[in-house]
Each structure stands twice: as C-alpha cells, then as structure tokens.
Design a protein around this motif. Sequence first.
Motif, short mmCIF file in Angstrom:
data_model
loop_
_atom_site.label_atom_id
_atom_site.label_comp_id
_atom_site.label_asym_id
_atom_site.label_seq_id
_atom_site.Cartn_x
_atom_site.Cartn_y
_atom_site.Cartn_z
N PHE A 101 35.90 3.78 8.70
CA PHE A 101 35.98 3.54 10.14
C PHE A 101 37.31 4.04 10.69
CE2 PHE A 101 32.35 0.74 9.82
CZ PHE A 101 31.80 0.80 11.09
N GLU A 102 38.38 3.82 9.94
CA GLU A 102 39.71 4.23 10.40
C GLU A 102 39.83 5.75 10.48
OE1 GLU A 102 42.20 2.31 7.57
OE2 GLU A 102 42.15 0.35 8.57
N LYS A 103 39.10 6.46 9.62
CA LYS A 103 39.17 7.91 9.59
C LYS A 103 38.19 8.57 10.56
CE LYS A 103 40.49 8.08 4.69
NZ LYS A 103 40.06 8.49 3.33
N ASN A 104 37.09 7.90 10.85
CA ASN A 104 36.00 8.51 11.63
C ASN A 104 35.64 7.63 12.82
OD1 ASN A 104 33.71 9.72 12.61
ND2 ASN A 104 32.76 10.04 10.61
N LYS A 105 36.07 8.03 14.01
CA LYS A 105 35.80 7.25 15.22
C LYS A 105 34.31 7.26 15.59
CE LYS A 105 39.87 5.72 16.12
NZ LYS A 105 40.13 4.26 16.05
N ASN A 106 33.58 8.27 15.10
CA ASN A 106 32.13 8.30 15.38
C ASN A 106 31.42 7.10 14.76
OD1 ASN A 106 32.14 10.63 16.89
ND2 ASN A 106 31.84 11.97 15.12
N LYS A 107 31.92 6.65 13.60
CA LYS A 107 31.32 5.49 12.95
C LYS A 107 31.50 4.24 13.81
CE LYS A 107 31.19 6.58 8.02
NZ LYS A 107 29.78 6.16 7.85
N GLU A 108 32.66 4.14 14.44
CA GLU A 108 32.91 3.00 15.32
C GLU A 108 31.95 3.03 16.52
OE1 GLU A 108 36.49 1.13 18.11
OE2 GLU A 108 36.94 2.71 16.65
N PHE A 109 31.76 4.22 17.09
CA PHE A 109 30.83 4.36 18.21
C PHE A 109 29.40 3.98 17.79
CE2 PHE A 109 27.59 7.16 20.09
CZ PHE A 109 27.64 6.73 21.41
#
Length: 313
Positions: A249-257
Amino acid sequence: HGGFDAIVTFAKKVECSQELGSCYAQEMEDKYVDDIIRNFIDNLFSEDFIIGYFGILYYKEGCEWFINKVMEVRVVIALLRAPMYHKDIAEYVETLPQDIQKAYWKTVKFWRYLSDDVLYLIDKMQAVNRIDVALEMIHRKHNLQISDKLKLECLTQLLTTDADQFNRAEIHYIVDIIKELDNSEDTEVIEKIPQLELLFYPILEHRVDVSDLKLMHAILHQPLLLMELIEMAYLPEDEEKCNVLIQEFEKNKNKEFLAKMALKILFDLRGIPCADENGDVNVNALNDYIEELLDLAKEKKQQMITYSIIGRL
C-alpha cells in the motif's frame, strides 16, 4: 495595402481573433490570402485567426481551391484543420504521410458530420486516443445502431488514458453508455459489464441506483467476486500477510484507491445472495454460496469480516 497592415496589428490585440478572421474573410474574401499565410508562417497571426479566416474561405471558394492552398505551404496541419472536419478534406488527408494524418486527427475539431461518417470517425478518434470525442459521438447516436462491443471498447480504452484525457470526457456520456450496456444482449459484453462497473464505480455511485448495477447482481451470485472485494478492502487476519500488504500500500497508491472503492461497494451492497428478480431465494443455491464463501474466507484469512458481511446481508 495599409488596411492589411492594420489587420495584422489589430489581430494581435483582440481576444476574439477567430471571430476577427471570420469577419475579415467575409469582407475581403481571398484578396490577401497569400499575405495572410506568409504572416502566419512568420507567427504574426494566431492559429485562431487562421481557423476563422479559412473556415469561411473554405465555404466561399470550395474544397479544390482550399486543398490547392494547403499544398502550396508548409503549415499543412494548421490549414487543414482550419475549416474543422469535412469529409472531402479527410479524404485528402488520407493521401498524406502518416505523421501528418496522425497530427490532423489529434487536433481537428468537429461541428457537422454525416451519420454515415460516425463509425469511421470513432475509429480515427480511437487511433489517436481521443476517447472523449469518440464517446460524445457514441452518445449522440446519430440514428445509428452502434454495437455494444464498440461502446465497451471505448470505455475500456478511456480507463487506460492519462488523467487529462479522462477528465475531458463528459461524465453523463459515460453513465448513459454504461446504462445502455446494462441492457446488452451480447454475451461477450455481458460478461465484462461487472468489471467495467467496478472500475467506473466512483462515477456511477452518485448517479444511478447502484442496486440495479450488473456488478451488484454478480456479487450476490458469485462468492469468488465478493471475496475478491473483501480482499481488496480489508487486511487479512494473518499478521505476516498483513505486513506485506501494508508495505505494498505504501508503494502503490492505486491499491489504496481500489481498497476505498471496494469498501464503498461492500457498504452499498444490498440484497440476499441468490435471490431472483422477484426477491425469491433459492435456498439450495444460497447454502452453496455461503459454503463456498466461507471456504474462501478460511483460505484467504478473512473469516471475521466475512461472517460480518454475511450477517448483514
């Protein structure tokens, strides 16, 4: 000739240079056309002035005259797109090198075009990634039966474009086209609608009754799809897997979205699994659904939240 020098000076000062170009063409016709082209090459006239000027002369002098003028100069693209789209100009463009063709279709504007040209134009817009324009053409319909596959293709392509392209697309075009696809009878399209609605959910959630979406129906009949959403929205109960996901999650903001979107879908999910259109539930199918979902929850270390979601439904 002082009058022409005055128009060069005046064109630099006014904000409505396209309208000025149109007026000048109406009054002077092609009297100073070569001077105007030369001054445009020397950056003394704006492209808006040229669009207004040649947009009028195209109608006054005809296509053959216009194309002859284009062939005389090196500012081909600026002149070609000046009258906006016309089929006869497009046919001439097809004879030019590929780089000029691409530049033309990336920038030409549209005002009027025949219904017979629509599928051809959508294809051209797809080729240069102007999907916002293609969606507008689809939305207008022009009394055409545009295939559901083409609609799906354009919406899918929109998802792969950059943010600026996506933001230029009219939201109500997207929503209306997805509504049309919800009624599709094409089996290939039907299979892909839930995924499409999932990806466009942030747009759809405030503009349609989400309980009517094919996505919601699919979730309530496919336990694997529900589990995929649970996995997107919630961290697993396994501590090791949980730590790995936090790092992702910290590396990939798309996962947060995606996690926020999945959580919203789960919150909006209403209805009993395996119910038909009348609300009648197939008990055997429901038991199988719950059993498969719980097996998946155990495998994915998502048992607690899955029990909670089952209870709510």
